[in-house]
Scaffold this motif. Structure first.
Motif, mmCIF file in Angstrom:
data_model
loop_
_atom_site.group_PDB
_atom_site.id
_atom_site.type_symbol
_atom_site.label_atom_id
_atom_site.label_comp_id
_atom_site.label_asym_id
_atom_site.label_seq_id
_atom_site.Cartn_x
_atom_site.Cartn_y
_atom_site.Cartn_z
ATOM 1 N N ALA A 203 0.757 -1.120 0.256
ATOM 2 C CA ALA A 203 -0.052 0.134 0.054
ATOM 3 C C ALA A 203 0.360 1.392 -0.405
ATOM 4 C CB ALA A 203 -1.402 0.431 1.756
ATOM 5 N N THR A 204 0.603 2.707 -0.514
ATOM 6 C CA THR A 204 0.978 3.468 -0.722
ATOM 7 C C THR A 204 1.069 4.266 0.223
ATOM 8 O OG1 THR A 204 0.885 3.784 -3.364
ATOM 9 C CG2 THR A 204 1.203 5.564 -1.894
ATOM 10 N N LYS A 205 1.985 4.960 1.002
ATOM 11 C CA LYS A 205 1.827 5.865 2.323
ATOM 12 C C LYS A 205 1.963 7.253 1.762
ATOM 13 C CE LYS A 205 5.224 3.524 4.393
ATOM 14 N NZ LYS A 205 5.485 2.720 4.809
ATOM 15 N N ILE A 206 2.404 8.205 2.615
ATOM 16 C CA ILE A 206 2.171 9.668 2.441
ATOM 17 C C ILE A 206 3.639 9.953 3.254
ATOM 18 C CG2 ILE A 206 0.362 10.382 3.097
ATOM 19 C CD1 ILE A 206 1.094 12.924 0.518
ATOM 20 N N ASP A 207 4.216 11.193 3.004
ATOM 21 C CA ASP A 207 4.793 11.641 3.942
ATOM 22 C C ASP A 207 3.914 12.542 4.438
ATOM 23 O OD1 ASP A 207 6.873 12.867 5.939
ATOM 24 O OD2 ASP A 207 8.863 12.133 4.971
ATOM 25 N N LYS A 208 3.135 13.175 5.683
ATOM 26 C CA LYS A 208 2.290 14.020 5.771
ATOM 27 C C LYS A 208 2.857 15.295 6.081
ATOM 28 C CE LYS A 208 -2.530 12.268 6.740
ATOM 29 N NZ LYS A 208 -2.984 12.457 7.001
ATOM 30 N N GLU A 209 3.945 15.288 6.730
ATOM 31 C CA GLU A 209 4.729 16.594 7.743
ATOM 32 C C GLU A 209 5.780 17.210 6.464
ATOM 33 O OE1 GLU A 209 4.672 18.117 10.120
ATOM 34 O OE2 GLU A 209 2.778 16.714 9.944
ATOM 35 N N ALA A 210 6.405 16.136 5.763
ATOM 36 C CA ALA A 210 7.468 16.546 4.686
ATOM 37 C C ALA A 210 6.460 17.275 3.355
ATOM 38 C CB ALA A 210 8.081 15.866 4.569
ATOM 39 N N CYS A 211 5.071 17.027 3.077
ATOM 40 C CA CYS A 211 4.514 17.504 1.899
ATOM 41 C C CYS A 211 3.451 18.554 2.489
ATOM 42 C CB CYS A 211 3.028 15.930 1.585
ATOM 43 S SG CYS A 211 4.865 14.658 0.639
ATOM 44 N N ARG A 212 3.478 18.411 3.412
ATOM 45 C CA ARG A 212 2.873 19.649 3.760
ATOM 46 C C ARG A 212 3.724 20.912 4.017
ATOM 47 N NH1 ARG A 212 -0.353 17.559 8.020
ATOM 48 N NH2 ARG A 212 -1.948 17.472 7.202
ATOM 49 N N GLU A 213 5.010 20.862 4.644
ATOM 50 C CA GLU A 213 5.685 21.737 4.417
ATOM 51 C C GLU A 213 5.945 22.762 3.003
ATOM 52 O OE1 GLU A 213 10.212 21.704 5.495
ATOM 53 O OE2 GLU A 213 8.770 20.784 7.551
#
Length: 142
Positions: free
Chosen positions: A2-12
């Motif tokens: 399953a694909t995940k996302i690095d939310k904190e880095a992407c939000r930055e």
């Protein structure tokens, strides 16, 4: 897997494009294995289009200045790029993976799914954003 996302880095990265005090006008979100992470960023839209190659899929969040003689407005676009050489399975997965990106990238005027370089034309994108923006007072200046 399953694909995940690095939310904190992407939000930055997302906030960098949205920040009026920042020169950054675009950022990409790319795949690092099965995780979506921030990719490149820049100030020139043409540099963004060069990142869109036939063998990759990526998501781009771009700031455009649109408007008319009466007012200039900042509009944001979410572009899903799927290169011509991307496999059918990866193409299909990109659609579901976009929901992860949208958990971070929540404010944009228009969304595009593009696989042809001609559709990345800056004037075309700006025109679509202008249409999405509502009132157009350009006719009053003629």
């Amino acid at each position: 897997m399953a694909t995940k996302i690095d939310k904190e880095a992407c939000r930055e990265a997302y906030n960098l494009v949205r920040d009026d005090g920042s020169d950054v006008t675009w950022v990409t979100f790319k795949y690092d294995g099965s995780t979506i992470v921030p990719g490149d960023q820049g100030t020139d839209y043409e540099a963004f289009t060069r990142k869109c190659t036939d063998d990759i899929r990526l998501f781009g969040f771009i700031r455009f200045t649109t408007g008319d003689a009466m007012s200039k407005r900042v509009k944001f676009a979410l572009i899903t790029w799927i290169g011509e050489s991307v496999s059918g399975l990866q193409r299909a997965k990109t659609g579901t993976d976009k929901t992860l990106v949208k958990e971070v990238v929540q404010n944009f005027a228009k969304e595009f799914v593009i696989s042809d370089h001609k559709e990345l034309d800056e004037d075309y994108i700006k025109n679509e954003l202008k249409k999405a923006g509502g009132a157009n007072y350009d006719a009053q200046t003629e």
